[in-house]
Structures are given as C-alpha cells and as structure tokens.
Design a protein around this motif. Structure first.
Motif, PDB file in Angstrom:
ATOM      1  N   LEU A   1      -8.040 -32.906 -32.839  1.00  0.00           N
ATOM      2  CA  LEU A   1      -9.715 -32.719 -33.223  1.00  0.00           C
ATOM      3  C   LEU A   1     -10.256 -33.879 -33.160  1.00  0.00           C
ATOM      4  O   LEU A   1      -9.775 -34.870 -33.526  1.00  0.00           O
ATOM      5  N   ALA A   2     -11.703 -33.632 -33.237  1.00  0.00           N
ATOM      6  CA  ALA A   2     -12.537 -34.670 -33.625  1.00  0.00           C
ATOM      7  C   ALA A   2     -13.476 -34.317 -34.597  1.00  0.00           C
ATOM      8  O   ALA A   2     -14.033 -33.360 -34.492  1.00  0.00           O
ATOM      9  N   TRP A   3     -14.037 -35.213 -35.370  1.00  0.00           N
ATOM     10  CA  TRP A   3     -14.738 -34.702 -36.500  1.00  0.00           C
ATOM     11  C   TRP A   3     -15.681 -36.048 -36.787  1.00  0.00           C
ATOM     12  O   TRP A   3     -15.365 -37.094 -36.727  1.00  0.00           O
TER      13      TRP A   3
ATOM     14  N   GLY B   1     -17.831 -30.986 -35.625  1.00  0.00           N
ATOM     15  CA  GLY B   1     -16.539 -31.522 -35.006  1.00  0.00           C
ATOM     16  C   GLY B   1     -16.026 -30.614 -33.984  1.00  0.00           C
ATOM     17  O   GLY B   1     -16.851 -29.558 -33.403  1.00  0.00           O
ATOM     18  N   MET B   2     -15.012 -31.057 -33.085  1.00  0.00           N
ATOM     19  CA  MET B   2     -14.414 -29.981 -32.186  1.00  0.00           C
ATOM     20  C   MET B   2     -12.861 -29.868 -32.150  1.00  0.00           C
ATOM     21  O   MET B   2     -12.043 -30.839 -32.682  1.00  0.00           O
ATOM     22  N   LEU B   3     -12.451 -28.976 -31.764  1.00  0.00           N
ATOM     23  CA  LEU B   3     -10.934 -28.636 -31.680  1.00  0.00           C
ATOM     24  C   LEU B   3     -10.617 -28.389 -30.383  1.00  0.00           C
ATOM     25  O   LEU B   3     -11.017 -27.491 -29.756  1.00  0.00           O
ATOM     26  N   CYS B   4      -9.503 -29.012 -30.042  1.00  0.00           N
ATOM     27  CA  CYS B   4      -9.053 -29.033 -28.407  1.00  0.00           C
ATOM     28  C   CYS B   4      -7.635 -28.340 -28.657  1.00  0.00           C
ATOM     29  O   CYS B   4      -6.652 -28.826 -29.304  1.00  0.00           O
ATOM     30  N   VAL B   5      -7.558 -27.211 -27.934  1.00  0.00           N
ATOM     31  CA  VAL B   5      -5.925 -26.605 -27.822  1.00  0.00           C
ATOM     32  C   VAL B   5      -5.815 -26.922 -26.376  1.00  0.00           C
ATOM     33  O   VAL B   5      -6.517 -26.257 -25.274  1.00  0.00           O
TER      34      VAL B   5
END
Length: 366
Positions: free
Chosen positions: A66-68, A158-162
């Motif tokens: 994740l990025a925040w 932010g963004m969550l990558c799965v």
C-alpha cells in the motif's frame, strides 16, 4: 507451533507498536523506519484509517502493498516481500513508491493517478513489467488491482495493491508453445530446405525468449548459415560459414557438432537484439548440441548416413538435427493413436526429420 514458539510470538507482538503487531517479522522492520522523517510522522500520530489499513495489510497472507500520503509512502506485507520485492526489502519500507519502483514508474503511475483522482479501482491481468529486484532488469508478469484507501473525511488518501505474480506461468506457457510448434507436423515440408524454413518460422515467432536464432547446416566439413531470425544478414555474429577446425571465434561449431553444451559470452558483439535488456548488462547464450530427430510411429528416424546436421543458435541455445531428403510419397494425415502405423507396402515408410529446440531463458552474467 510449540508452546515456547507461541510464547515467543506473543512476546514479539507485545514489543511492537500496536499498528505493527499483526506481523512480528515485517512489523519489526517497519518499527525500525524513521517515520518522523517521512510525511506520515510517528506511528502514534497516524490517523485510525491508516492504522487500520496497515493492520489489514500485515495480517493478510496474500501479496499486498500500500501507498499512503502525499509521497505515496510504501508499505508491504510478508507475502509481497517474499514473492515480489526481493532485494529491495527492507530498504523500500517508508520510502516514496516512485523511488521503490522507479524502473516501472512510467507504467504504474497512470494507474495510481486514476485511483487517486477518481476513487475507482484498476485491474490488470498478466501485465509485463521489467523490475529490478535482484540487481538486474527482470521480465515479470503481474495480475493486480489498485484500490482506493480513504481517510476519516472520506477523501482518497492512499492506495492498496493486491497482486498475484504470474511470471512462471506466462513464460512457461510461451516456451512450451514454441516447443509444441517446433514439434508439430510440417506436412508440407518434404525437402531439407523446407524443414529448415519451417523451423526458422517457428523460432522467429518467439523473440521474447529467442531474440535471435542462427541455423547452421554442417556439410563438406563446414557449417553453412541456412537461415536466421531476429538478426540481419552479414552481422558479425552471423557469419555465413563456420569451420569446426577453426578456433571458436564466434560459435563453437566443433563442440556443437559433438553434441556438447557451451556458454558463449556475447559482450563482444554490438547491435544484437536484446529485448529490453540494458546495453551495459553482460549477457550470454548457451549453445547446446542436441540430436533432434524425432522418432515414433509417425516421425521416422533417417536411416543410413545423415547428409547434413543442423545447428540452431539463439539467445538461449543451439540444437542439432540429422536430416535427409524425404521420399516422394504422398502426404498422409498423422495417425490419431500412439500405436505403430502400418505403411502401404507400395510406398514403404516415409522418412522425415524435424529440427526441434530445447528452450531456456537467455543467460546473463550476474
């Protein structure tokens, strides 16, 4: 887990800040980051939305990062560390995502911008990315989704990558397809040159694994260049004739003729097809001398003295095949069963050979 292991795990968890306690391994490395020097500040001051997102990330056994915040500060879990991040760990923790994935930023930044601007998730299936997680550019494929993460006000923060890496599957299927096509029945190929043309056409279809190939036919004591893919005629790496008696200035023809496997460094050559490998990176190819006549109920091994031997050199290997002109018997469909075929006594068995090639990825000096 033994009782002592369980006690030790609880002790490791209790020693960490609550936001990092879900994973003692990655959590310990996250705790060592100087968060006060980042735009996020000390973990004790993080909003509950960020703490919840980090807790979910660390507790999951599926690969995630994740990025925040304004610099899209990077976090990841243990599965992502093992499957994707490689030598970038733990250096990547707490750094801007643009710095962590600088080599693929041009590909992933538009996707991140879409999530941050619209709040809508993205989806990519088997996206090709050249990542540098082992000290050199590496072809990789990833199926992933970028999803928005919201703060207490409901704004995208932010963004969550799965992500699921599919490098082994994609490259494996691609190479197996080349092997399958090379081993297929070239029913119209009756002469040696037709067989060579068929093999070269199949090799030329997979320039990601075989940036270039050279096919030599041994005759009259020399190896003659019969066909090439991915490389221009007259290139220093593609001489028209190679003699096994000479020193292996370019290709070890003598070793290939004996069926030996030799690694040839390619640093001396310029202008070779390299896909997206950097020009400064040393690389080499493995030249394998292999008997490639296919025998069985349909493909019959040539009998008598072989008229020629074919060697194929490429980014990954050479192969060798014996061949002789096929008989003029009419073409007949291949049998569907594996049982030996009964041939009409008037024509006798047909004799054909097909060059095949053993696939392997281009070897680089690392």
């Amino acid at each position: 887990m033994t009782r002592s292991d369980d006690i030790g795990d609880r002790h490791d968890r209790s020693a960490l800040a609550p936001v990092f306690a879900e994973d003692p391994v990655v959590g310990r490395d996250l705790a060592e980051v100087d968060w006060a020097a980042t735009p996020l500040g000390p973990p004790a001051q993080w909003p509950q939305s960020l703490q919840t997102a980090v807790s979910i990330l660390l507790s999951s056994r599926f690969s995630m990062w994740l990025a925040w915040g304004p610099e899209l500060t990077f976090f990841c879990n243990d599965a992502y560390r093992r499957n994707t991040l490689g030598r970038k760990y733990p250096w990547a923790l707490g750094r801007p995502a643009a710095e962590v994935w600088a080599e693929i930023w041009a590909e992933i930044k538009p996707r991140l911008d879409t999530v941050l601007a619209t709040g809508h998730a993205t989806w990519d299936e088997a996206l090709r990315l050249f990542v540098e997680r082992s000290g050199y550019p590496e072809e990789s494929y990833h199926t992933f989704s970028y999803s928005p993460l919201r703060d207490e006000r409901g704004a995208v923060a932010g963004m969550l990558c799965v992500v699921s890496e599919e490098t082994d599957r994609v490259i494996g299927e691609r190479r197996m397809a080349t092997l399958r096509d090379l081993g297929s029945d070239p029913s119209v190929a009756r002469e040696e040159q037709e067989v060579l043309a068929f093999a070269c056409a199949q090799l030329g279809r997979n320039q990601r694994d075989l940036p270039f190939t050279l096919t030599y036919v041994f005759e009259d004591g020399h190896a003659r260049l019969a066909c090439a893919t991915g490389i221009a005629a007259g290139h220093p790496a593609a001489p028209a004739r190679v003699s096994p008696a000479d020193d292996p200035v370019v290709w070890p023809a003598a070793a290939a003729k004996r069926g030996k496997s030799v690694v040839v460094e390619l640093a001396a050559f310029t202008g070779l097809p390299r896909d997206r490998r950097p020009a400064a990176e040393p690389w080499s190819c493995r030249c394998n001398g292999r008997v490639a006549s296919r025998t069985g109920s349909w493909w019959r091994a040539s009998t008598g003295t072989a008229r020629s031997t074919t060697a194929t050199a490429g980014s990954s290997n050479w192969s060798r095949a014996t061949s002789r002109p096929a008989s003029r018997a009419p073409a007949t469909s291949a049998p569907s069963s594996a049982a030996p075929r009964s041939w009409p006594s008037s024509t006798g068995p047909r004799r054909r050979s097909s060059p095949t090639s053993a696939m392997s990825s281009a070897r680089r000096s690392r």
